[in-house]
Enzyme design. Structure first.
Site, PDB file in Angstrom:
ATOM      1  N   HIS A   1      40.592  35.717  33.505  1.00 43.47           N
ATOM      2  CA  HIS A   1      41.073  35.546  34.875  1.00 43.47           C
ATOM      3  C   HIS A   1      39.813  35.502  35.744  1.00 43.47           C
ATOM      4  CE1 HIS A   1      45.022  37.493  33.436  1.00 43.47           C
ATOM      5  NE2 HIS A   1      45.118  36.179  33.423  1.00 43.47           N
TER       6      HIS A   1
ATOM      7  N   GLU B   1      38.565  38.248  38.131  1.00 37.26           N
ATOM      8  CA  GLU B   1      38.328  39.606  37.636  1.00 37.26           C
ATOM      9  C   GLU B   1      36.879  39.655  37.186  1.00 37.26           C
ATOM     10  OE1 GLU B   1      41.692  40.250  34.986  1.00 37.26           O
ATOM     11  OE2 GLU B   1      43.026  39.648  36.609  1.00 37.26           O
TER      12      GLU B   1
ATOM     13  N   HIS C   1      39.277  42.551  31.515  1.00 35.49           N
ATOM     14  CA  HIS C   1      40.003  42.168  32.738  1.00 35.49           C
ATOM     15  C   HIS C   1      39.690  43.173  33.842  1.00 35.49           C
ATOM     16  CE1 HIS C   1      43.009  39.100  31.243  1.00 35.49           C
ATOM     17  NE2 HIS C   1      42.352  39.422  30.154  1.00 35.49           N
TER      18      HIS C   1
ATOM     19  N   GLU D   1      41.279  46.860  31.163  1.00 34.99           N
ATOM     20  CA  GLU D   1      41.356  46.693  32.617  1.00 34.99           C
ATOM     21  C   GLU D   1      40.299  47.632  33.179  1.00 34.99           C
ATOM     22  OE1 GLU D   1      43.267  44.581  34.195  1.00 34.99           O
ATOM     23  OE2 GLU D   1      44.704  43.972  32.656  1.00 34.99           O
TER      24      GLU D   1
HETATM   25 ZN   LIG Z   1      43.444  39.837  34.105  1.00 33.54          ZN
END
Ligand SMILES: [Zn+2]
Length: 769
Positions: free
Chosen positions: A367, A370, A505, A597
């Site tokens: 992404h 990010e 991420h 994350e």
């Molecule tokens: Zn992501």
């Protein structure tokens, strides 16, 4: 996260900027544009200089302290009317020479690369205080009123996300209880701060639309006397939002020293109420005795800043120049816009797979917005190079025993979009998708449902393949909606026998492990793999060593409390993601992959990067070391001693097999324990042995030698036109007899059941029973 953590970058910046304030007492006022220009210069240079010595602004400490005292004594904030002298600018430009030299150097062949402009994007005058990053504590934010707890002042943070249901404790903004011009959101910076701007955003909610269209700013040193921010002789009116999501920057006409700041809405969306999310820009003015001002520095001298495509490429180039013996850069394909997907390989023999040496990869920037993962991977690459050269034993061992592949930017097109907006103004989703609007983490073939459907059909899951699930035909068609970035990753995964990976991420603090996709399209359901225990171990290894996740006092990022799960969660239990990279990696290749994350803030401000590196450094290293868990070995032909490719390695009670690589070597990640392992390859008799995995962080060697089946040997001898040896003749005869017996038995059984059926049919009561 502590409220007063400070990085050297921030400190350096503050010191540089502080001399502006100091100068305020003696210098004449100069124009606003000059002021901004100079701030910009300071921001850019001071942050790149983060790891070198502090700028010469430090010399002005005596003056600085005077300002602090004056400012904090008086009720009214001090306005810094002027800016730094040119000499200070020069002093702070410690590091720029190197970078400008880098910028001259280009050697690109792609069209998109040639079109890149040397654009300096506008820098924010001062870094964010940290409403978004949570550096600012809930207790520092207050409000005139609020509708309910879930819309309290602590929710007025830039990019905060609400849960699906409105009305709980975690709504998507601060919302005032009244619709009048007396409402305010207040942030106490605790320290004397040079405030330079406000970033405003509307409310995040799927049910209602609310935002503030214009506002005033007030400042105070004591929370009693407030001064409205002026634009000349008039009270300044700042432009707010026109929609709930796009952040809008409002720079103060004159940067102002104060401790507290209030956002005072004047007008708002006519069908809504007063709701906002905000970030405050300010340079903290530290005293020299401040315990946090310098002891939180990253100790590693790495290039802590956000690197756009071109800068990233140059940084990679500089690393391969610095460590030519252990590095290599290669590309795995191009983005839709033609940006190359660069990978840096770090290994003692770059460019070659060594027998028995496991392959590891980090993938970041799937992404594009990010952005932290990208920088951490770039930090890691520099760190490994530097520490290897220094002889750091842990790094030397890792580099010697592992082939490490780092892909900092899987979605470079998306990143450039977010980068152009900047870390504070990109919002929550800008740059997430590929140029074509594809979410790359939903773009891999869904092999989960193919496997589950086959298992259901077969009735017995052990009868259908549990690994190396082929890519379905629909996915390979030319008109299939498959991003070029996804295609590149898939062929990369197929080319290299990766063993372990993590997909970096941002926007939360949690490590998720497969499956990401739930069964029967459940929106949320724990969906474990056959390797659930090991995946939980992997996730725990990262989460328990990440300094922010491991802090028991940390605040939740948005609305979910992952701390109660030790900061790890099954992907499906969080939210279902069909077509995720993790699931694909597990079902199509041997590689185990988790998603990390990394931080609440998807695109942290540059001043946060040194601390984020420290937060993640140990996790990034210790996670890579997990590639050396479980069992490994080489599967060889008993006679020729040659490695056997594509042999299947089955571990008892683990319904997920893996396959040997081209040279016959294999890696099977496992937790400590005793395992019965069966290896099987086409044309060979299966072989079984017991393998023990200890607690030590290195793999147990479990080699296998396989004997060809008699039929296979016969085929080969016949192909050669050779004579069949006696032992083979005997074995073939035994085999024939066994086959004959088996088939006779089957025939007899069939006859018997037929006989029973006909007898039943003849009996009149048979159907009523
Ligand atoms: Zn992501």
């Amino acid at each position: 996260m502590g409220k007063s953590l400070c990085t050297l970058a921030a400190a350096a910046l503050l010191l540089g900027v502080f001399s502006h304030a100091a100068g305020a007492l003696t210098n004449d006022a100069i124009t606003e544009s000059n002021l901004l220009f100079n701030f910009t210069t300071t921001t850019a240079t001071a942050t790149t200089a983060a790891t070198t010595t502090a700028p010469a602004g430090t010399l002005k400490w005596t003056e600085a302290v005077t300002v602090v005292e004056e400012g904090s004594d008086g009720a009214a904030p001090t306005t810094a009317k002027t800016t730094l002298s040119t000499s200070t600018v020069r002093d702070t430009q410690l590091d720029t020479k190197d970078h400008s030299k880098e910028r001259e150097d280009t050697n690109n062949n792609s069209k998109a690369e040639e079109n890149e402009e040397e654009e300096e994007k506008p820098e924010l005058a001062c870094p964010p205080l940290g409403l978004e990053s949570l550096r600012v504590d809930d207790s520092q934010i207050q409000a005139s009123s609020y509708q309910r707890m879930g819309l309290g002042p602590h929710r007025g943070r830039l990019n905060i996300q609400s849960g699906i249901e409105d009305g709980d404790l975690y709504d998507g903004a601060w919302c005032a209880d009244y619709k009048d011009r007396q409402q305010w959101l207040e942030v106490d910076a605790i320290h004397l701060t040079l405030f330079t701007g406000v970033i405003l955003q509307g409310r995040n909610s799927i049910w209602s639309w609310d935002w503030v269209e214009s506002y005033k700013v007030q400042l105070s040193n004591d929370s009693v006397n407030w001064q409205t921010c002026m634009n000349g002789t008039k009270e300044a009116i700042f432009e707010g939002n026109q929609n709930p999501e796009t952040p809008v920057l409002g720079l103060l006409p004159v940067p102002t020293l104060a401790r507290l700041i209030r956002i005072n809405p004047q007008t708002w969306y006519s069908n809504g109420t007063i709701c906002l999310r905000a970030e405050i820009l300010g340079c903290r003015v530290d005293g020299p005795s401040d315990p946090y001002s310098s002891d939180r520095d990253a100790k590693d001298a790495l290039d802590f800043r956000h690197h756009n495509y071109k800068e990233m490429r140059k940084l990679m180039k500089s690393v391969i120049e610095e460590c030519p013996d252990i590095t290599r850069v290669y590309t795995i394909g191009k983005s839709y816009m033609g940006l190359k997907l660069y990978v840096i390989e770090i290994s003692d023999n770059p460019g070659t797979h060594e027998l028995g040496e496991p392959e590891f990869r980090y993938v970041a920037g799937m992404h594009g917005n990010e952005a932290l993962g990208r920088e951490l991977v770039l930090n890691l690459m520099q760190y490994l190079c530097k520490e290897y050269k220094k002889g750091n034993q842990r790094v030397v061992r890792l580099v010697t025993e592992t082939r490490i592949h780092l892909l900092p930017s899987m979605n470079p097109d998306g990143y450039e979009v977010a980068y152009d907006k900047g870390s504070e103004l990109a919002g929550w989703a800008e740059g997430r998708y590929s140029f074509e609007g594809i979410d790359l983490n939903h773009n891999f073939p869904d092999l989960n449902n193919i496997m589950w459907n086959a298992q259901e059909k077969a009735g017995d899951p052990s009868k259908v393949p549990n690994h190396y699930i082929p890519i379905p035909e629909y996915y390979t068609k030319e008109d299939a909606m498959v991003a070029p970035e996804t295609r590149a990753i898939i062929s990369w995964m197929q080319d290299i026998p990766f063993v372990l990976s993590a997909n970096l991420h941002g926007g939360e603090l949690v490590v998720t492990y497969p499956f990401d996709c739930t069964r029967d399209w459940a929106p949320q359901e724990n969906t474990p793999t056959a390797d659930n225990a090991f995946f939980r171990w992997l996730a725990t290894v990262y989460a328990s060593t990440n300094l922010v996740m491991a802090n028991p006092d940390r605040r939740i990022c948005h609305y979910e409390d992952f701390q109660s799960h030790n900061n790890i969660i099954n992907g499906g239990a969080w939210h279902t993601v069909p077509g995720s990279m993790n699931d694909f990696s597990y079902l199509h290749t041997n590689c185990f992959e988790v998603t990390v994350e990394l931080s609440c803030d998807k695109f942290p401000h540059v001043s946060e990067l040194p601390v984020e590196w420290e937060n993640n450094k140990e996790s990034l290293l210790v996670y890579m070391e997990q590639v050396h868990r479980g069992i490994k070995g080489v599967i060889r032909d008993k006679v020729t001693k040659k490695g056997i490719a594509d042999a299947i390695i089955k571990v008892e009670d683990h319904d997920h097999d893996i396959r040997s690589a081209a040279d016959g070597d294999y890696w099977r990640l496992l937790n400590p324990g005793e395992y019965k392992v069966v290896v099987w390859a086409l044309g060979y008799l299966p072989s079984m042995r017991q393998c023990h995995v200890g607690m030590e962080p290195h793999a147990t060697i479990c080699d296998f030698t396989l004997t060809k089946t008699p039929i296979e040997r016969l085929k080969e001898i016949r192909a050669r036109g050779g004579k069949i040896p006696q032992d083979l003749q005997l074995r073939l005869r035994a085999l024939r007899i066994r086959k004959l017996r088996a088939s006779t038995k089957a025939i007899n059984q069939r006859r018997e059941s037929q006989r029973l059926r006909t007898r039943k049919a003849r009996s009149p009561g048979a159907w009523t029973v």
